[in-house]
Design a protein around this motif. Structure first.
Motif, PDB file in Angstrom:
ATOM      1  N   VAL A  47       0.834  -1.196   0.000  1.00  0.00           N
ATOM      2  CA  VAL A  47       0.000   0.000   0.000  1.00  0.00           C
ATOM      3  C   VAL A  47       0.869   1.245   0.000  1.00  0.00           C
ATOM      4  O   VAL A  47       1.819   1.353   0.780  1.00  0.00           O
ATOM      5  N   GLY A  48       0.557   2.166  -0.889  1.00  0.00           N
ATOM      6  CA  GLY A  48       1.191   3.473  -0.913  1.00  0.00           C
ATOM      7  C   GLY A  48       0.167   4.551  -0.629  1.00  0.00           C
ATOM      8  O   GLY A  48      -0.974   4.472  -1.099  1.00  0.00           O
ATOM      9  N   VAL A  49       0.538   5.556   0.128  1.00  0.00           N
ATOM     10  CA  VAL A  49      -0.372   6.625   0.531  1.00  0.00           C
ATOM     11  C   VAL A  49       0.302   7.959   0.259  1.00  0.00           C
ATOM     12  O   VAL A  49       1.498   8.129   0.524  1.00  0.00           O
ATOM     13  N   THR A  50      -0.461   8.898  -0.281  1.00  0.00           N
ATOM     14  CA  THR A  50       0.033  10.256  -0.477  1.00  0.00           C
ATOM     15  C   THR A  50      -0.792  11.206   0.390  1.00  0.00           C
ATOM     16  O   THR A  50      -1.980  10.979   0.630  1.00  0.00           O
ATOM     17  N   ALA A  63       1.463   3.053   6.178  1.00  0.00           N
ATOM     18  CA  ALA A  63       1.551   2.550   4.809  1.00  0.00           C
ATOM     19  C   ALA A  63       2.936   1.953   4.550  1.00  0.00           C
ATOM     20  O   ALA A  63       3.917   2.285   5.215  1.00  0.00           O
ATOM     21  N   ASP A  64       2.999   1.036   3.588  1.00  0.00           N
ATOM     22  CA  ASP A  64       4.299   0.501   3.187  1.00  0.00           C
ATOM     23  C   ASP A  64       5.186   1.600   2.627  1.00  0.00           C
ATOM     24  O   ASP A  64       6.385   1.646   2.900  1.00  0.00           O
ATOM     25  N   VAL A  65       4.587   2.473   1.823  1.00  0.00           N
ATOM     26  CA  VAL A  65       5.313   3.610   1.255  1.00  0.00           C
ATOM     27  C   VAL A  65       4.455   4.854   1.449  1.00  0.00           C
ATOM     28  O   VAL A  65       3.363   4.946   0.877  1.00  0.00           O
ATOM     29  N   GLY A  66       4.930   5.779   2.258  1.00  0.00           N
ATOM     30  CA  GLY A  66       4.229   7.035   2.451  1.00  0.00           C
ATOM     31  C   GLY A  66       4.909   8.152   1.692  1.00  0.00           C
ATOM     32  O   GLY A  66       6.124   8.344   1.807  1.00  0.00           O
ATOM     33  N   LEU A  67       4.137   8.878   0.882  1.00  0.00           N
ATOM     34  CA  LEU A  67       4.688   9.949   0.058  1.00  0.00           C
ATOM     35  C   LEU A  67       4.000  11.245   0.441  1.00  0.00           C
ATOM     36  O   LEU A  67       2.771  11.365   0.343  1.00  0.00           O
ATOM     37  N   SER A  68       4.771  12.230   0.868  1.00  0.00           N
ATOM     38  CA  SER A  68       4.218  13.523   1.246  1.00  0.00           C
ATOM     39  C   SER A  68       4.710  14.604   0.289  1.00  0.00           C
ATOM     40  O   SER A  68       5.701  14.418  -0.415  1.00  0.00           O
ATOM     41  N   MET A  69       3.994  15.720   0.273  1.00  0.00           N
ATOM     42  CA  MET A  69       4.327  16.824  -0.607  1.00  0.00           C
ATOM     43  C   MET A  69       5.379  17.719   0.048  1.00  0.00           C
ATOM     44  O   MET A  69       5.237  18.137   1.205  1.00  0.00           O
TER      45      MET A  69
END
Length: 414
Positions: A47-50, A63-69
């Motif tokens: 799971v990836g979350v932005t 999340a497995d991969v968390g992406l923030s701005m």
């Protein structure tokens, strides 16, 4: 989705104070980890979350991969995430996925190459000891082989640039095997070939070099001096053949599946070309000028030609082995296949994509039987081209009169 649920009874009771684990564990949300794992075969999707706000921090953290701005995101979101998108561009997420898949494939290419070297080196050392010879690879030779296998192999295969076709492929599950079925096929076929020719040189080196043809020495020329079995020259011959098998097999390792064009994209990877050139030059110096330090003896032109061409045969063999119908295990792939792996359609129009760009799961769609049939036809044609044609050409070169009178009905006489 991510399985971040209570694992034990104590954790569940802490999350649901005053509730009964025995009677209410299957009724209250969000549930517990054993229930979640049983419903998903033990693992879930990656799971990836932005997000960019403070309220997104819990989801980014679990999340497995968390992406923030990076520009509009809060400091809390950035601290909770794994990747910060500095330009706030969602296209950067696609690029990150592309590079992630490329790194994963490069690791598999390196493993495919390294395991082949290990299998051959261990087997030929064992067979040499059984045959009564000293190990063909002494300590200095083994150090050079390790340098080829580890440092040189990692530089050559770990620097492959990502290809857009990687985004067509469905993602691998978190528990997918690192070595796929096609990789095992490639490793075993190449190892079997290399072991066969090295054993042939170990036991019948004089017969190999006495062959009168274009690949060893010209017809009518003086045959090379006989090799004393077990001598330094004999071991150098085996060592040279072994190294050139690895050099040419490094090209085969660039393809993990059924793409027969192992030179695709080679012009985009100058590191690979430089590594191959450096390896060839150093190997020539080690053999010709190593002397007592490397326990080698200079080889003649015929011996160089024979060992290099025996290693070069790994490339056509690599083309032939990819026609063997071995596909990846469908269970290795994650994605959206709730109704079954066979019913999943690709998210892009694959009619205009080249054959090597098609995702591996397409072999399970409609018409799979027809594709497998044509694959076997390709195997037969490839074997005919690799074995029958060279035999006929050799016959014609050695006896032109017989070649001129050869009829199709007399083929069985050979």
């Amino acid at each position: 989705m991510n399985g971040t649920l209570p694992e034990t009874q104590a954790e569940w009771e802490e999350a649901h104070p005053g509730r009964s684990w025995e009677t209410e564990r299957d009724k209250l949300l969000p549930g517990y980890l054993a229930e979640w794992a049983a419903s998903r075969g033990g693992v879930g999707e990656v799971v990836g979350v932005t997000g960019d706000g403070t309220n997104d921090a819990p989801a980014l953290r679990v999340a497995d991969v968390g992406l923030s701005m990076g520009l509009s995101g809060t400091e809390v979101a950035k601290e909770a995430s794994d990747i910060v998108i500095m330009d706030d561009n969602f296209a950067s997420i696609v690029k990150a996925v592309l590079w992630g898949r490329s790194v994963f494939d490069n690791i598999r290419k390196f493993l495919q190459f390294q395991l082949t070297v290990n299998v051959v080196a261990l087997t030929i050392t064992f067979l040499s000891a059984v045959s009564g010879y000293d190990p063909p690879l002494n300590a200095v030779m083994m150090l050079w082989v390790n340098l080829i296998m580890d440092t040189m192999g990692a530089l050559a295969l770990g620097t492959e640039a990502p290809a857009p076709e990687l985004l067509v492929r469905r993602p691998y599950k978190r528990n997918a095997s690192l070595i796929s079925r096609p990789m095992w096929r490639n490793i075993l076929v190449q190892s079997a070939y290399q072991i066969a020719i090295l054993v042939l040189l170990l036991l019948r080196a004089n017969e190999v070099l006495a062959f009168e043809g274009w690949w060893v020495h010209q017809p009518g020329a003086t045959p090379p001096a006989p090799i004393e079995m077990g001598s330094t020259r004999h071991m150098t011959l085996i060592f040279n053949a072994f190294v050139f098998c690895q050099i040419f097999n490094e090209f085969n390792a660039r393809s993990l599946a059924d793409d027969v064009n192992i030179f695709r994209g080679l012009e985009k990877n100058p590191v690979f070309v430089c590594v191959i050139f450096f390896t060839v030059v150093v190997q020539w110096l080690v053999v010709q000028y190593g002397g007592d330090f490397t326990k080698t003896e200079p080889l003649s032109a015929e011996e160089w030609r024979a060992t290099v061409l025996l290693g070069l045969c790994a490339i056509p063999l690599g083309v032939a082995m990819r026609f063997l119908p071995v596909t990846e295990d469908p269970e290795n792939f994650g994605g959206t296949a709730e109704s079954g792996f066979e019913n999943v359609e690709p998210a892009v129009d694959n009619k205009n994509l080249p054959a090597h760009a098609l995702p591996p799961y397409l072999v399970h769609h409609h018409g799979a039987r027809r594709r497998v049939l044509w694959r076997w036809v390709g195997v037969l044609l490839q074997l005919a081209a690799l074995f029958v044609v060279p035999v006929l050409v050799g016959i014609c070169m050695k006896n032109p009169e017989r070649c001129q009178s050869l009829g199709w009905l007399d083929f069985y006489k050979f």
